[in-house]
Design an enzyme around this catalytic site. Structure first.
Site, PDB file in Angstrom:
ATOM      1  N   ASP A  73      62.129  -8.737  54.870  1.00 21.47           N
ATOM      2  CA  ASP A  73      61.701  -7.343  55.098  1.00 21.47           C
ATOM      3  C   ASP A  73      61.887  -6.481  53.844  1.00 21.47           C
ATOM      4  O   ASP A  73      61.056  -5.622  53.555  1.00 21.47           O
ATOM      5  CB  ASP A  73      62.494  -6.696  56.247  1.00 21.47           C
ATOM      6  CG  ASP A  73      62.036  -7.191  57.608  1.00 21.47           C
ATOM      7  OD1 ASP A  73      61.126  -8.054  57.658  1.00 21.47           O
ATOM      8  OD2 ASP A  73      62.592  -6.725  58.617  1.00 21.47           O
ATOM      9  N   ARG A  98      53.725 -15.393  36.908  1.00 25.09           N
ATOM     10  CA  ARG A  98      53.064 -15.980  38.066  1.00 25.09           C
ATOM     11  C   ARG A  98      53.605 -15.300  39.323  1.00 25.09           C
ATOM     12  O   ARG A  98      54.804 -15.338  39.583  1.00 25.09           O
ATOM     13  CB  ARG A  98      53.338 -17.478  38.126  1.00 25.09           C
ATOM     14  CG  ARG A  98      52.766 -18.153  39.362  1.00 25.09           C
ATOM     15  CD  ARG A  98      52.999 -19.674  39.321  1.00 25.09           C
ATOM     16  NE  ARG A  98      52.336 -20.339  40.423  1.00 25.09           N
ATOM     17  CZ  ARG A  98      52.979 -20.865  41.466  1.00 25.09           C
ATOM     18  NH1 ARG A  98      54.286 -20.816  41.562  1.00 25.09           N
ATOM     19  NH2 ARG A  98      52.313 -21.470  42.418  1.00 25.09           N
ATOM     20  N   HIS A 143      50.638 -18.003  48.982  1.00 26.87           N
ATOM     21  CA  HIS A 143      51.953 -18.649  48.893  1.00 26.87           C
ATOM     22  C   HIS A 143      52.622 -18.520  50.260  1.00 26.87           C
ATOM     23  O   HIS A 143      53.610 -17.818  50.438  1.00 26.87           O
ATOM     24  CB  HIS A 143      52.792 -18.012  47.771  1.00 26.87           C
ATOM     25  CG  HIS A 143      53.910 -18.894  47.279  1.00 26.87           C
ATOM     26  ND1 HIS A 143      54.049 -19.299  45.959  1.00 26.87           N
ATOM     27  CD2 HIS A 143      54.957 -19.441  47.916  1.00 26.87           C
ATOM     28  CE1 HIS A 143      55.128 -20.051  45.825  1.00 26.87           C
ATOM     29  NE2 HIS A 143      55.704 -20.152  46.993  1.00 26.87           N
ATOM     30  N   ASN A 187      49.350 -22.390  46.953  1.00 30.40           N
ATOM     31  CA  ASN A 187      50.532 -23.013  46.397  1.00 30.40           C
ATOM     32  C   ASN A 187      50.953 -24.191  47.265  1.00 30.40           C
ATOM     33  O   ASN A 187      51.273 -24.023  48.442  1.00 30.40           O
ATOM     34  CB  ASN A 187      51.695 -22.016  46.331  1.00 30.40           C
ATOM     35  CG  ASN A 187      52.946 -22.669  45.772  1.00 30.40           C
ATOM     36  OD1 ASN A 187      52.959 -23.121  44.632  1.00 30.40           O
ATOM     37  ND2 ASN A 187      53.989 -22.778  46.578  1.00 30.40           N
ATOM     38  N   GLU A 188      50.935 -25.379  46.683  1.00 24.06           N
ATOM     39  CA  GLU A 188      51.445 -26.581  47.348  1.00 24.06           C
ATOM     40  C   GLU A 188      51.097 -26.644  48.817  1.00 24.06           C
ATOM     41  O   GLU A 188      51.971 -26.505  49.670  1.00 24.06           O
ATOM     42  CB  GLU A 188      52.974 -26.582  47.303  1.00 24.06           C
ATOM     43  CG  GLU A 188      53.546 -26.640  45.961  1.00 24.06           C
ATOM     44  CD  GLU A 188      55.063 -26.501  46.030  1.00 24.06           C
ATOM     45  OE1 GLU A 188      55.628 -26.541  47.134  1.00 24.06           O
ATOM     46  OE2 GLU A 188      55.655 -26.365  44.976  1.00 24.06           O
ATOM     47  N   ASN A 329      53.881 -28.120  40.083  1.00 24.14           N
ATOM     48  CA  ASN A 329      55.256 -27.755  40.398  1.00 24.14           C
ATOM     49  C   ASN A 329      56.116 -29.010  40.354  1.00 24.14           C
ATOM     50  O   ASN A 329      55.862 -29.967  41.095  1.00 24.14           O
ATOM     51  CB  ASN A 329      55.352 -27.122  41.791  1.00 24.14           C
ATOM     52  CG  ASN A 329      54.534 -25.838  41.909  1.00 24.14           C
ATOM     53  OD1 ASN A 329      53.931 -25.377  40.949  1.00 24.14           O
ATOM     54  ND2 ASN A 329      54.513 -25.269  43.102  1.00 24.14           N
ATOM     55  N   TYR A 331      60.141 -30.312  40.480  1.00 22.30           N
ATOM     56  CA  TYR A 331      61.569 -30.041  40.642  1.00 22.30           C
ATOM     57  C   TYR A 331      62.406 -31.295  40.438  1.00 22.30           C
ATOM     58  O   TYR A 331      63.404 -31.286  39.736  1.00 22.30           O
ATOM     59  CB  TYR A 331      61.853 -29.463  42.035  1.00 22.30           C
ATOM     60  CG  TYR A 331      61.419 -28.021  42.179  1.00 22.30           C
ATOM     61  CD1 TYR A 331      62.298 -26.987  41.921  1.00 22.30           C
ATOM     62  CD2 TYR A 331      60.118 -27.705  42.558  1.00 22.30           C
ATOM     63  CE1 TYR A 331      61.908 -25.658  42.044  1.00 22.30           C
ATOM     64  CE2 TYR A 331      59.717 -26.388  42.689  1.00 22.30           C
ATOM     65  CZ  TYR A 331      60.619 -25.360  42.420  1.00 22.30           C
ATOM     66  OH  TYR A 331      60.222 -24.059  42.531  1.00 22.30           O
ATOM     67  N   GLU A 397      55.940 -24.246  38.484  1.00 22.45           N
ATOM     68  CA  GLU A 397      57.285 -24.064  39.031  1.00 22.45           C
ATOM     69  C   GLU A 397      58.180 -25.170  38.516  1.00 22.45           C
ATOM     70  O   GLU A 397      57.770 -26.328  38.454  1.00 22.45           O
ATOM     71  CB  GLU A 397      57.294 -24.121  40.567  1.00 22.45           C
ATOM     72  CG  GLU A 397      56.858 -22.858  41.239  1.00 22.45           C
ATOM     73  CD  GLU A 397      56.925 -22.939  42.767  1.00 22.45           C
ATOM     74  OE1 GLU A 397      57.849 -23.587  43.299  1.00 22.45           O
ATOM     75  OE2 GLU A 397      56.054 -22.350  43.402  1.00 22.45           O
TER      76      GLU A 397
END
Ligand code: PNW
Length: 492
Positions: A73, A98, A143, A187-188, A329, A331, A397
């Site tokens: 919020d 981005r 996203h 996104n992904e 992306n 990780y 990412e």
């Protein structure tokens, strides 16, 4: 103050790290930082914004969905503090930012019927401030925050959502396109399809493990391709930008490199993860191993059709070749072991049927899924470059989670090692990586993990109504890398 810290950082980075490249980044390489609307903006119902699936998911029956029962919020309050965000980007010296557009902020119910000018203005102000500071906006259209109305319409399970997405994309190209060179449509898609439509842990919270994720991926790909064609036919000539869909991939390594079974399992895991979106985008269709396995398993389980939707020949031609650049992306990576065929209710995991592990030696983050294996990024880049020949790649990412410490040496080391892997891929392997947007510019709402796992290079105090931002050690280090184009205190 920040400048003085540079001296300290320079002192702290040892020049003798043998594993870190001591070469300079090419002048054309662009550094940046990333974030996403629901994770940072807040202002969830301000100035005419409509409700999206995350608002809805976390405003009703909230308990247990997010570990700290929090929501987005207010988040980082970037809806009000965007000028300070731009200022931090400017201080960092980066050339790319981005961020994503909140669909329901500009189209409150997701349909093109009503355009919310205040929402358009918010992004126009942000984009113009970025450009004035020499920072290129890299915009993601989706996203993970679908307008609630469209979710009730079937969301990413309904093929018609691809038309709504295309209409939304056109409105974005019209309004923001004159200032934007890099667009990411979705996104992904797999993360939201698997976590949101199969595991039910993310909005909209559906537990459809036999086929929800496959239908969602199919509709997402149609949506991406429609947006790409609109850009190609109506905007490219005047605006000259690039449109891509982001992939989340890791290197999949055989647990026992000498075992043919583990090699096959690792390859299957790669194809049914990375290839699930990558193959349709570059070759027009799902990976063959995926088509064959899901068809066979569906048959075994009494389905008179495959749980994996089939593309028509027309769709294949329409989707194939719709990536002007690849936002990638990365990780982490995995060790993959062959497993005997499991039995049980049909699911994505039974369809793949492999065991995955992290190597014991890979450093662990605050997220159970995230360990550090920078070599995996170089292996992945080489593989993707060879298979897909994607032209330009941006690492959209890459980042590290911890508990929020200001002296975040774990993140600093992770970023340094991954940038080194990228640099070696560019200089030694000839892969065209043109930029890097670190995840994340600042701590933010980490979905089901709430505010308990921190990815920011800048700390945000979520207890402070001002949402004060403070630079961590990694931000000071990154500022120095951006300024010197060198990962160590000296390069050659
Ligand atoms: C990203 N993986 O998702 C999301 O895009 C961000 O919104 C999120 O904050 C960030 O990760 C950190 O969790 C991921 O396969 C999707 O390794 C897939 C993977 C990793 C992250």
């Amino acid at each position: 103050m920040k400048r003085y810290c540079l001296i300290l950082v320079l002192y702290l980075i040892s020049s003798s790290r043998a594993d870190i490249s001591n070469k300079y980044f090419p002048e054309s390489f662009q550094f940046g930082a990333a974030g996403a609307a629901y994770q940072i903006e807040g202002g969830w119902n301000e100035d005419g914004k409509g409700e999206n699936i995350w608002d809805h998911f976390l405003h009703y029956n909230v308990s247990g969905k997010v570990v700290d029962d929090s929501n987005g919020d207010v988040a980082c309050d970037s809806y009000h503090k965007w000028q300070e965000d731009v200022d931090n980007l400017k201080q960092l010296g980066v050339k790319l930012y981005r961020f994503s557009i909140s669909w329901s902020r500009i189209l409150p119910d997701g349909t093109p019927y009503q355009v919310n000018q205040k929402g358009i203005d918010y992004y126009l102000n942000l984009i113009k401030a970025l450009k004035q500071n020499g920072i290129e906006p890299v915009i993601t259209l989706y996203h993970w925050d679908l307008p609630q109305h469209l979710s009730e319409f079937g969301g990413w399970l309904n093929p018609q959502i691809s038309d709504y997405f295309a209409a939304y994309a056109r409105i974005c190209f019209e309004n923001f396109g004159p200032y934007v060179k890099y667009w990411t449509t979705i996104n992904e898609p797999l993360s939201t399809c698997v976590i949101g439509y199969a595991q039910g842990l993310h909005a909209p919270g559906y537990y459809l493990i036999d086929g929800g994720m496959y239908q969602c991926a199919y509709v997402s790909l149609l949506a991406h391709a429609k947006a790409w064609h609109i850009y190609d036919e109506e905007f490219r000539a005047q605006q000259g930008g690039k449109v891509g869909i982001s992939l989340a991939c890791g290197a999949q390594l055989p647990f026992d490199p000498n075992s043919a079974q583990d090699q096959e399992a690792a390859e299957r895991n790669y194809q049914m993860g990375c290839g699930w979106v990558g193959n349709p985008i570059y070759f027009g269709n799902w990976p063959q191993v995926m088509i064959d396995r899901i068809a066979a398993k569906s048959k075994q389980d009494n389905y008179p059709f495959s749980r994996l939707p089939e593309f028509t020949q027309e769709e294949i031609e329409f989707i194939k070749g719709t990536n002007d650049f690849l936002p990638l992306n990365y990780y982490t990576s995995a060790l993959v072991q062959y497993a005997d065929e499991w039995t049980g209710a049909p699911s994505y995991w039974l369809d793949i049927n492999v065991q995955t592990f992290a190597n014991e030696s890979w450093p662990k983050s605050a997220s159970d899924w995230l360990t550090s294996y920078p070599e995996g990024l170089r292996i992945l880049l080489n593989r993707i470059n060879k298979d897909y020949n994607p032209g330009e790649i941006i690492i959209a990412e890459n980042g590290w989670s911890d508990n929020g410490e200001l002296d975040d040496q774990g993140r600093l080391t992770y970023i340094q090692a991954h940038l080194s892997a990228i640099l070696e891929s560019i200089l030694e392997d000839g892969v065209n990586v043109s930029g890097y947007t670190v995840w994340s510019l600042m701590d933010n709402f980490e979905w089901a993990e709430g505010y308990t796992q921190r990815f920011g290079i800048i700390k945000v105090d979520f207890d402070d109504p001002q949402r004060t931002r403070t630079w961590k050690s990694s931000a000071k280090y990154y500022q120095n890398v951006v300024a010197t184009r060198c990962l160590l205190d000296q390069c050659q």
